[in-house]
Scaffold this motif. Structure first.
Motif, mmCIF file in Angstrom:
data_model
loop_
_atom_site.group_PDB
_atom_site.id
_atom_site.type_symbol
_atom_site.label_atom_id
_atom_site.label_comp_id
_atom_site.label_asym_id
_atom_site.label_seq_id
_atom_site.Cartn_x
_atom_site.Cartn_y
_atom_site.Cartn_z
ATOM 1 N N PRO A 6 81.587 -7.570 32.744
ATOM 2 C CA PRO A 6 80.786 -7.798 31.537
ATOM 3 C C PRO A 6 79.297 -8.032 31.840
ATOM 4 C CG PRO A 6 82.840 -9.004 31.397
ATOM 5 C CD PRO A 6 82.760 -8.444 32.801
ATOM 6 N N VAL A 7 79.004 -8.745 32.911
ATOM 7 C CA VAL A 7 77.604 -9.018 33.230
ATOM 8 C C VAL A 7 76.858 -7.721 33.562
ATOM 9 C CG1 VAL A 7 77.937 -9.491 35.706
ATOM 10 C CG2 VAL A 7 76.045 -10.574 34.474
ATOM 11 N N PHE A 8 77.538 -6.769 34.173
ATOM 12 C CA PHE A 8 76.915 -5.483 34.450
ATOM 13 C C PHE A 8 76.708 -4.708 33.153
ATOM 14 C CE2 PHE A 8 76.947 -0.954 35.354
ATOM 15 C CZ PHE A 8 75.966 -0.864 36.340
ATOM 16 N N LYS A 9 77.721 -4.705 32.309
ATOM 17 C CA LYS A 9 77.626 -3.973 31.042
ATOM 18 C C LYS A 9 76.476 -4.490 30.181
ATOM 19 C CE LYS A 9 82.520 -2.829 30.781
ATOM 20 N NZ LYS A 9 83.777 -3.046 30.056
ATOM 21 N N GLU A 10 76.250 -5.799 30.230
ATOM 22 C CA GLU A 10 75.226 -6.427 29.397
ATOM 23 C C GLU A 10 73.830 -6.359 30.010
ATOM 24 O OE1 GLU A 10 76.733 -10.368 28.881
ATOM 25 O OE2 GLU A 10 78.567 -9.646 27.910
ATOM 26 N N SER A 11 73.740 -6.132 31.298
ATOM 27 C CA SER A 11 72.448 -6.144 31.990
ATOM 28 C C SER A 11 71.616 -4.923 31.639
ATOM 29 C CB SER A 11 72.662 -6.182 33.504
ATOM 30 O OG SER A 11 73.293 -7.368 33.888
ATOM 31 N N GLN A 12 70.319 -5.155 31.509
ATOM 32 C CA GLN A 12 69.375 -4.058 31.283
ATOM 33 C C GLN A 12 68.506 -3.803 32.512
ATOM 34 O OE1 GLN A 12 69.330 -1.928 28.660
ATOM 35 N NE2 GLN A 12 71.238 -3.019 28.262
ATOM 36 N N ASN A 13 68.453 -4.768 33.421
ATOM 37 C CA ASN A 13 67.668 -4.663 34.653
ATOM 38 C C ASN A 13 68.582 -4.982 35.825
ATOM 39 O OD1 ASN A 13 64.937 -4.423 33.365
ATOM 40 N ND2 ASN A 13 65.561 -6.411 32.562
ATOM 41 N N VAL A 14 68.706 -4.022 36.747
ATOM 42 C CA VAL A 14 69.632 -4.197 37.871
ATOM 43 C C VAL A 14 68.932 -3.789 39.162
ATOM 44 C CG1 VAL A 14 71.864 -3.520 38.850
ATOM 45 C CG2 VAL A 14 71.597 -3.695 36.366
ATOM 46 N N SER A 15 69.061 -4.634 40.181
ATOM 47 C CA SER A 15 68.572 -4.301 41.517
ATOM 48 C C SER A 15 69.757 -3.864 42.361
ATOM 49 C CB SER A 15 67.917 -5.520 42.178
ATOM 50 O OG SER A 15 66.737 -5.866 41.507
ATOM 51 N N VAL A 16 69.570 -2.805 43.138
ATOM 52 C CA VAL A 16 70.654 -2.269 43.958
ATOM 53 C C VAL A 16 70.072 -1.737 45.265
ATOM 54 C CG1 VAL A 16 70.560 -0.026 42.808
ATOM 55 C CG2 VAL A 16 72.647 -0.703 43.980
ATOM 56 N N TYR A 17 70.791 -1.974 46.351
ATOM 57 C CA TYR A 17 70.325 -1.405 47.615
ATOM 58 C C TYR A 17 70.668 0.076 47.662
ATOM 59 C CZ TYR A 17 75.050 -1.381 49.714
ATOM 60 O OH TYR A 17 76.363 -1.131 50.014
ATOM 61 N N ILE A 18 69.908 0.811 48.445
ATOM 62 C CA ILE A 18 70.205 2.222 48.671
ATOM 63 C C ILE A 18 70.980 2.285 49.977
ATOM 64 C CG2 ILE A 18 69.267 4.521 49.066
ATOM 65 C CD1 ILE A 18 66.820 3.674 47.432
ATOM 66 N N SER A 19 72.187 2.773 49.902
ATOM 67 C CA SER A 19 73.079 2.732 51.064
ATOM 68 C C SER A 19 72.653 3.708 52.151
ATOM 69 C CB SER A 19 74.514 3.032 50.630
ATOM 70 O OG SER A 19 74.569 4.233 49.901
ATOM 71 N N MET A 20 73.047 3.350 53.358
ATOM 72 C CA MET A 20 72.855 4.237 54.491
ATOM 73 C C MET A 20 74.225 4.621 55.030
ATOM 74 S SD MET A 20 71.339 1.431 57.190
ATOM 75 C CE MET A 20 71.570 2.290 58.714
ATOM 76 N N HIS A 21 74.250 5.533 55.973
ATOM 77 C CA HIS A 21 75.504 6.014 56.548
ATOM 78 C C HIS A 21 76.367 4.833 57.003
ATOM 79 C CE1 HIS A 21 78.262 8.618 58.639
ATOM 80 N NE2 HIS A 21 78.148 7.849 59.700
ATOM 81 N N GLY A 22 77.645 4.861 56.639
ATOM 82 C CA GLY A 22 78.578 3.837 57.071
ATOM 83 C C GLY A 22 78.721 2.678 56.102
ATOM 84 N N GLU A 23 77.948 2.679 55.023
ATOM 85 C CA GLU A 23 78.025 1.609 54.029
ATOM 86 C C GLU A 23 78.657 2.143 52.743
ATOM 87 O OE1 GLU A 23 74.076 -1.007 55.067
ATOM 88 O OE2 GLU A 23 73.875 0.555 53.566
ATOM 89 N N ILE A 24 79.085 1.209 51.889
ATOM 90 C CA ILE A 24 79.548 1.584 50.560
ATOM 91 C C ILE A 24 78.423 2.387 49.913
ATOM 92 C CG2 ILE A 24 80.094 0.677 48.257
ATOM 93 C CD1 ILE A 24 82.343 0.232 50.237
ATOM 94 N N CYS A 25 78.748 3.543 49.385
ATOM 95 C CA CYS A 25 77.743 4.425 48.794
ATOM 96 C C CYS A 25 77.324 3.895 47.421
ATOM 97 C CB CYS A 25 78.294 5.841 48.676
ATOM 98 S SG CYS A 25 77.079 7.004 48.041
ATOM 99 N N THR A 26 76.014 3.746 47.224
ATOM 100 C CA THR A 26 75.497 3.227 45.952
ATOM 101 C C THR A 26 74.870 4.307 45.075
ATOM 102 O OG1 THR A 26 73.392 2.650 47.001
ATOM 103 C CG2 THR A 26 75.100 0.918 46.895
ATOM 104 N N ARG A 27 74.899 5.559 45.515
ATOM 105 C CA ARG A 27 74.272 6.639 44.742
ATOM 106 C C ARG A 27 74.854 6.746 43.332
ATOM 107 N NH1 ARG A 27 71.316 10.772 47.534
ATOM 108 N NH2 ARG A 27 71.968 12.250 45.937
ATOM 109 N N ASP A 28 76.184 6.638 43.195
ATOM 110 C CA ASP A 28 76.804 6.736 41.866
ATOM 111 C C ASP A 28 76.357 5.575 40.978
ATOM 112 O OD1 ASP A 28 78.102 9.077 42.514
ATOM 113 O OD2 ASP A 28 80.026 8.109 42.934
ATOM 114 N N ILE A 29 76.231 4.394 41.553
ATOM 115 C CA ILE A 29 75.781 3.230 40.787
ATOM 116 C C ILE A 29 74.359 3.471 40.280
ATOM 117 C CG2 ILE A 29 75.191 0.772 40.924
ATOM 118 C CD1 ILE A 29 77.524 0.584 43.042
ATOM 119 N N ILE A 30 73.499 3.958 41.163
ATOM 120 C CA ILE A 30 72.113 4.239 40.768
ATOM 121 C C ILE A 30 72.079 5.293 39.668
ATOM 122 C CG2 ILE A 30 69.926 5.222 41.592
ATOM 123 C CD1 ILE A 30 70.610 3.840 44.344
ATOM 124 N N ARG A 31 72.853 6.329 39.831
ATOM 125 C CA ARG A 31 72.875 7.408 38.825
ATOM 126 C C ARG A 31 73.362 6.887 37.476
ATOM 127 N NH1 ARG A 31 73.281 13.559 39.356
ATOM 128 N NH2 ARG A 31 72.790 14.033 37.216
#
Length: 119
Positions: free
Chosen positions: A43-68
């Motif tokens: 719910p906190v994600f659904k309600e948020s309008q401003n989100v900070s996210v790291y950009i993943s590098m090789h070997g980490e959980i991929c965050t590209r879909d989250i950013i998109r």
């Protein structure tokens, strides 16, 4: 920082790098989907309008879909921009903006320092 704490932190990071190096690309992809699905259901994600996210590098959980998804949902998405020990979280405006980011020394897309961006 306390020297003993610094040593412990360095040891934990080293151990995590070793464990992450053993994960297959398929396992990283599988876990990335799980993390993304759990995040999107919060719910906190659904309600948020401003989100900070790291950009993943090789070997980490991929965050590209989250950013998109953030950008598709017209939420404000902030990503790291590092200079030495200083880190700012700066806004990216669109998926195209994200794709155009130059890659840093670790091959991670990162906004340039000579660009004025919302912080």
């Amino acid at each position: 920082m306390n020297p003993a704490l610094r040593t412990l932190k360095d040891t934990i990071r080293k151990n995590m790098r070793q464990k992450l190096a053993t994960l297959s690309p398929e396992e990283i992809s599988r876990q990335s989907v799980i993390v993304t699905d759990k995040l999107l259901a919060m719910p906190v994600f659904k309600e948020s309008q401003n989100v900070s996210v790291y950009i993943s590098m090789h070997g980490e959980i991929c965050t590209r879909d989250i950013i998109r998804i953030l950008l598709d949902q017209k939420k404000s998405c902030y990503v790291p921009r590092c200079k030495g020990k200083d880190m700012d979280m700066v806004k990216i405006d669109s998926w195209e903006d994200f794709l155009a980011l130059p890659k840093n020394n670790w091959n991670i897309p990162e906004p340039r320092f000579d660009e004025v961006r919302e912080n």
